[in-house]
Write an enzyme that holds these catalytic residues in place. Structure first.
Site, mmCIF file in Angstrom:
data_model
loop_
_atom_site.group_PDB
_atom_site.id
_atom_site.type_symbol
_atom_site.label_atom_id
_atom_site.label_comp_id
_atom_site.label_asym_id
_atom_site.label_seq_id
_atom_site.Cartn_x
_atom_site.Cartn_y
_atom_site.Cartn_z
ATOM 1 N N GLU A 48 -59.556 -143.321 -0.393
ATOM 2 C CA GLU A 48 -59.291 -142.811 -1.736
ATOM 3 C C GLU A 48 -58.281 -141.660 -1.646
ATOM 4 O OE1 GLU A 48 -59.705 -143.722 -4.570
ATOM 5 O OE2 GLU A 48 -59.701 -142.017 -5.957
ATOM 6 N N TYR A 49 -58.450 -140.802 -0.639
ATOM 7 C CA TYR A 49 -57.499 -139.708 -0.419
ATOM 8 C C TYR A 49 -56.103 -140.293 -0.169
ATOM 9 C CZ TYR A 49 -55.261 -135.554 1.481
ATOM 10 O OH TYR A 49 -54.388 -134.517 1.695
ATOM 11 N N ASP A 50 -56.060 -141.292 0.694
ATOM 12 C CA ASP A 50 -54.766 -141.912 1.017
ATOM 13 C C ASP A 50 -54.104 -142.510 -0.220
ATOM 14 O OD1 ASP A 50 -55.265 -141.214 3.593
ATOM 15 O OD2 ASP A 50 -55.889 -143.217 4.248
ATOM 16 N N SER A 94 -53.771 -105.911 20.530
ATOM 17 C CA SER A 94 -54.708 -106.650 21.387
ATOM 18 C C SER A 94 -56.039 -105.900 21.373
ATOM 19 C CB SER A 94 -54.143 -106.804 22.786
ATOM 20 O OG SER A 94 -53.772 -105.555 23.279
ATOM 21 N N LEU A 95 -56.976 -106.324 22.177
ATOM 22 C CA LEU A 95 -58.311 -105.736 22.134
ATOM 23 C C LEU A 95 -58.723 -105.213 23.496
ATOM 24 C CD1 LEU A 95 -60.243 -108.488 20.130
ATOM 25 C CD2 LEU A 95 -59.824 -106.158 19.355
ATOM 26 N N GLU A 133 -68.349 -111.455 15.508
ATOM 27 C CA GLU A 133 -68.004 -112.881 15.400
ATOM 28 C C GLU A 133 -67.549 -113.377 16.760
ATOM 29 O OE1 GLU A 133 -65.252 -111.334 12.817
ATOM 30 O OE2 GLU A 133 -63.467 -111.892 13.959
ATOM 31 N N LYS A 185 -65.167 -114.759 19.700
ATOM 32 C CA LYS A 185 -63.755 -114.612 20.031
ATOM 33 C C LYS A 185 -63.230 -116.001 20.377
ATOM 34 C CE LYS A 185 -60.647 -111.752 22.784
ATOM 35 N NZ LYS A 185 -59.810 -112.762 23.426
ATOM 36 N N ASP A 229 -60.859 -118.876 21.655
ATOM 37 C CA ASP A 229 -59.876 -118.956 22.721
ATOM 38 C C ASP A 229 -58.756 -119.916 22.324
ATOM 39 O OD1 ASP A 229 -58.906 -118.068 25.052
ATOM 40 O OD2 ASP A 229 -60.195 -119.254 26.347
ATOM 41 N N ARG A 245 -47.890 -114.447 17.943
ATOM 42 C CA ARG A 245 -48.032 -113.024 18.202
ATOM 43 C C ARG A 245 -46.830 -112.484 18.982
ATOM 44 N NH1 ARG A 245 -50.162 -110.022 22.346
ATOM 45 N NH2 ARG A 245 -51.027 -108.028 21.701
ATOM 46 N N GLU A 274 -56.762 -117.354 14.469
ATOM 47 C CA GLU A 274 -56.577 -118.053 15.737
ATOM 48 C C GLU A 274 -56.456 -119.555 15.470
ATOM 49 O OE1 GLU A 274 -56.563 -115.843 18.118
ATOM 50 O OE2 GLU A 274 -56.897 -116.861 20.017
ATOM 51 N N TYR A 321 -59.274 -114.001 10.839
ATOM 52 C CA TYR A 321 -60.123 -112.843 11.104
ATOM 53 C C TYR A 321 -59.432 -111.505 10.897
ATOM 54 C CZ TYR A 321 -57.571 -113.660 15.448
ATOM 55 O OH TYR A 321 -56.588 -113.907 16.365
ATOM 56 N N LYS A 350 -66.089 -105.305 15.262
ATOM 57 C CA LYS A 350 -65.149 -104.467 14.494
ATOM 58 C C LYS A 350 -65.924 -103.508 13.609
ATOM 59 C CE LYS A 350 -62.051 -108.386 14.342
ATOM 60 N NZ LYS A 350 -61.728 -109.618 13.661
ATOM 61 N N LYS A 382 -66.714 -109.616 26.490
ATOM 62 C CA LYS A 382 -66.332 -110.851 27.182
ATOM 63 C C LYS A 382 -67.549 -111.497 27.842
ATOM 64 C CE LYS A 382 -62.343 -112.022 27.519
ATOM 65 N NZ LYS A 382 -61.085 -111.504 27.989
ATOM 66 N N CYS A 440 -57.481 -150.810 45.621
ATOM 67 C CA CYS A 440 -58.394 -150.377 44.567
ATOM 68 C C CYS A 440 -59.829 -150.385 45.096
ATOM 69 C CB CYS A 440 -58.267 -151.309 43.371
ATOM 70 S SG CYS A 440 -59.555 -151.038 42.144
ATOM 71 N N CYS A 495 -61.747 -153.420 42.978
ATOM 72 C CA CYS A 495 -61.445 -154.854 43.086
ATOM 73 C C CYS A 495 -60.635 -155.207 44.323
ATOM 74 C CB CYS A 495 -60.728 -155.342 41.832
ATOM 75 S SG CYS A 495 -59.021 -154.792 41.736
ATOM 76 N N CYS A 555 -53.955 -149.457 39.928
ATOM 77 C CA CYS A 555 -54.458 -150.682 40.542
ATOM 78 C C CYS A 555 -53.799 -151.821 39.802
ATOM 79 C CB CYS A 555 -55.978 -150.739 40.369
ATOM 80 S SG CYS A 555 -56.624 -152.417 40.367
ATOM 81 N N CYS A 584 -59.569 -156.521 37.477
ATOM 82 C CA CYS A 584 -60.353 -155.445 38.073
ATOM 83 C C CYS A 584 -61.498 -155.069 37.130
ATOM 84 C CB CYS A 584 -59.448 -154.249 38.323
ATOM 85 S SG CYS A 584 -60.345 -152.788 38.843
#
Ligand code: IVH
Length: 675
Positions: A38-40, A84-85, A116, A118, A120, A139, A176, A228, A292, A316, A410, A413, A428, A433
């Site tokens: 439906e979205y499409d 940075s932190l 909250e 962190k 990555d 950044r 992030e 954030y 924070k 950390k 292999c 096989c 292979c 196989c």
């Protein structure tokens, strides 16, 4: 703007509003209200109306995709530096953080904090002016980064516009961009199969996807966002971090998972502990928690010390790393015959999980890192990601440590194993196989492929060993009775699998092309093909040149696709699947893209100031099959002339090169005239 009636304008505006709302429900709240098709349908309707009227809103979902690849990113300065932190590695260091704050502020009043995870990933700044997203930057060094807006627009959770009665004149929002661990593993599996280098962790994968010159590739990566932080802003007030995050939520931004507001540092330590306990259940990789000070007036009073705010700190998590020994290195065979090295390890506890296997990715890497059997190694496990070896302690190596080489036969096989020309993959070559066949069937049924629930590793192994499924086409011959004769199936489970198989018969070309396991064709490659070929039959016996002419399609892939569809056995299989009830639709097809473009064989040079960025014009020329060059020569067909042109104009005149304006160029595109 041509052909724009009031009704059409209103319909376009309504479609944009509705589609953006459904996009938010799906990608931010994870609670869709309508089906994908439906979205499409709504999306296609909008796209059609935009094309016929030329009326395109800046926050139209069609603006997320389709931008031309760049040569390089522009540098952008951050209005407020991105900091940075500082780190805390223990709960005690978290308590010391509060003591420092108290000393600095000379207060012993209770302080409020937000806590909250962190994330990555890669930090991004989103700049909105009058509610419209107009810039998105990395950044960089904190003062200036790169403008990656083309790529950021492809991330579905990023609002292209902020609306309502609380829209500031301007605001910079930080967050992030990250990749879910499951997504990361799937991406690496695909890259491994294709003989491409793998990403070391979800952070590198996210950063690599954002810093991609071709936004079409970013669009395929399924990136997420968590906001954030606040940069520069005008025309709105916030009292603190919590207040700001609540505003973000109202404006439909994704915000950190498990975000809490608490009073006093002991409550902070409790939340930090809770986040750490639950980190293994997260769908994303978190490397700590961020604490924070909530109130902005206190943040202001505390200020910044050498690029780190005094009002925030990262706690950390202990790294998900461990040291152990390699007991053996075995060759494992994938669905396309890729033979990869896997290490069995002396079991080691890493972040609460026992690890006893680790992927070594490919044989070149084993050689480069000089990994040997008996070696002591450092192993990293990120989230639920398959662990990998980060480094070898050569000083701890036993004298007889065995060097391992890729097998010539292999292990499953016995067929020979050959190195891919120019790549890192060993394959292979055995056609039957068992390892490859089972992996192929499993891939065919997997979620991102034909999505047949209930056909996982165990069931495929069983069906294969009983001779019921020896190729994925056999899946469509399975009967309920076949299943009921097997130990693992009862009435209900048999019926469920039959239903799932039936459901999978109605599919899209992109999915199908990905599922059938053509060498080098991942989800992205399959989508590209589906965009250019309307019907699977159009691919039968296709010429390699025709596939190479698709922009973004690599040579290796083009060769593999052509090779696949020139093999009549493959065509027979597909025909057979169709006769067993397979129906393939193609919503991705874009008519006309297989034509070579109006500017085929023409060279353009641009000079002077243009009404739109130069690289945009170059993109248009290239999309039409033309070449944008920097130097005028006899071979130049057109000089596109802007305001205050330089010496290129004189040179063009002396060589008799035709000059046109930007408007004339656009007219040529529209009318489809080249020469
Ligand atoms: S706050 C001054 N919150 O961590 C505030 N950062 O080491 C700086 N990060 O560059 C950012 N999750 O890329 C904040 N929930 C979060 C975060 C977070 C990840 C990253 C961010 C930043 C780095 C700082």
């Amino acid at each position: 703007m041509n052909n724009l009636s009031k009704d059409m304008k209103q319909e376009i505006e309504r479609l944009v509003r509705d589609l953006n709302y459904h996009c938010y429900l799906y990608h931010v709240l994870d609670a869709p209200e309508i089906q994908d098709d439906e979205y499409d349908r709504l999306y296609r309707r909008l796209k059609g109306l935009e094309e016929s009227s030329g009326y395109v809103l800046p926050d139209s979902p069609t603006q997320r995709v389709g931008a031309a690849p760049l040569d390089k990113f522009e540098r952008v300065k951050h209005t407020e530096p991105m900091l940075s932190l500082g780190n805390a590695f223990s709960h005690e260091e978290v308590r010391e953080f509060e003591q420092r704050i108290r000393r600095y502020l000379k207060t012993d009043k209770e302080i409020e904090y937000t806590v909250e995870p962190k994330y990555d990933g890669i930090a991004i700044e989103l700049s909105y002016k009058k509610g419209i997203l107009h810039k998105a930057s990395t950044r960089g060094d904190g003062n200036a980064g790169e403008d990656v807006i083309q790529n950021i627009r492809t991330i579905m959770a990023v609002p292209l516009r902020i609306e309502g009665n609380e829209v500031p004149d301007s605001i910079d929002i930080r967050g992030e961009v990250y990749m879910d661990t499951g997504e990361f593993e799937a991406l690496n599996r695909m890259r491994e199969e294709a003989g491409e280098p793998v990403f070391a962790n979800p952070r590198n994968a996210a950063a690599g996807s954002v810093r991609q010159l071709d936004p079409a590739i970013t669009a395929e990566r399924n990136l997420h966002l968590a906001c954030y932080g606040l940069g520069a802003f005008q025309g709105i007030e916030f009292t603190g971090q919590w207040d700001f995050i609540k505003w973000l939520e109202k404006m439909r931004f994704p915000v950190p998972f498990m975000l809490r507001k608490v009073k006093g540092i002991e409550a902070v330590v409790d939340v930090v502990r809770e986040i750490e306990e639950r980190r293994n259940d997260f769908t994303f990789e978190a490397d700590g928690s961020v604490i924070k000070v909530n109130q902005f007036s206190l943040q202001q009073a505390l200020g910044v010390k050498t690029r780190e705010p005094r009002w925030a700190i990262a706690y950390k998590f202990p790294a998900h790393k461990g040291i152990t020994q390699i007991l053996a290195i075995e060759a494992s065979v994938g669905r396309l015959g890729t033979v990869t090295p896997v290490a069995s390890l002396k079991p080691v506890q890493i972040g609460g999980v026992t690890v006893s296997n680790s992927t070594l990715h490919n044989w070149d890497e084993v050689k480069r890192k000089d990994i040997r059997i008996g070696d002591t190694v450092e192993v990293e496990r990120a989230g639920d990601v398959i662990p990998h070896v980060i480094s070898v302690f050569t000083d701890k190596r036993p004298e007889n440590a065995e060097i391992i080489v890729p097998p010539s036969e292999c292990p499953v096989c016995g067929a020979s194993v050959e190195k891919e020309e120019g790549g890192v993959a060993y394959r292979c070559i055995g056609l039957n196989c068992a390892a490859q066949v089972q992996e192929r069937i499993q891939h065919y049924a997997s979620r991102a492929a034909m999505d047949i629930e209930g056909l996982g590793e165990k069931n495929v192994e069983l069906l294969y060993s009983r001779g019921l499924v020896r190729h994925f086409v056999d899946i469509y011959r399975l009967t309920r009775e076949d299943l009921l004769s097997l130990p693992r199936f009862a009435e209900k489970s048999a019926q469920n699998l039959i239903d799932a198989i039936e459901k999978s018969k109605s599919t899209t070309l992109a999915r199908f092309l990905y599922s059938i396991g053509i060498l080098h064709v991942g989800e992205y490659g399959a989508k590209l093909l589906a965009r250019h070929f309307n019907d699977i039959d159009d691919l039968f016996r296709v010429q390699e040149e025709k596939i190479i002419s698709i922009k973004q399609m690599g040579d290796k892939t083009a060769y593999a696709v052509a090779h696949f569809f020139q093999d009549s056995k493959n065509i027979e299989v597909i025909e057979e699947m169709k006769s067993l009830g397979l129906r393939i639709k193609n919503p991705d097809f874009k008519a006309g893209t297989m034509d070579k473009g109006h500017f085929q064989g023409l060279t353009f040079v641009i000079t002077g100031t243009m009404p739109v960025p130069r690289r945009e014009i170059e993109g248009i020329i290239e999309k039409e099959g033309g070449r944008a060059s920097n130097t005028i020569s006899k071979k130049t067909d057109y000089l596109v002339l802007g305001e205050s042109p330089g010496s290129k104009l004189q040179k063009a005149q002396s060589l008799g090169v035709q000059t046109i304006s930007y408007e004339e160029l656009m007219l040529m595109v529209k009318k489809g005239t080249g020469r």
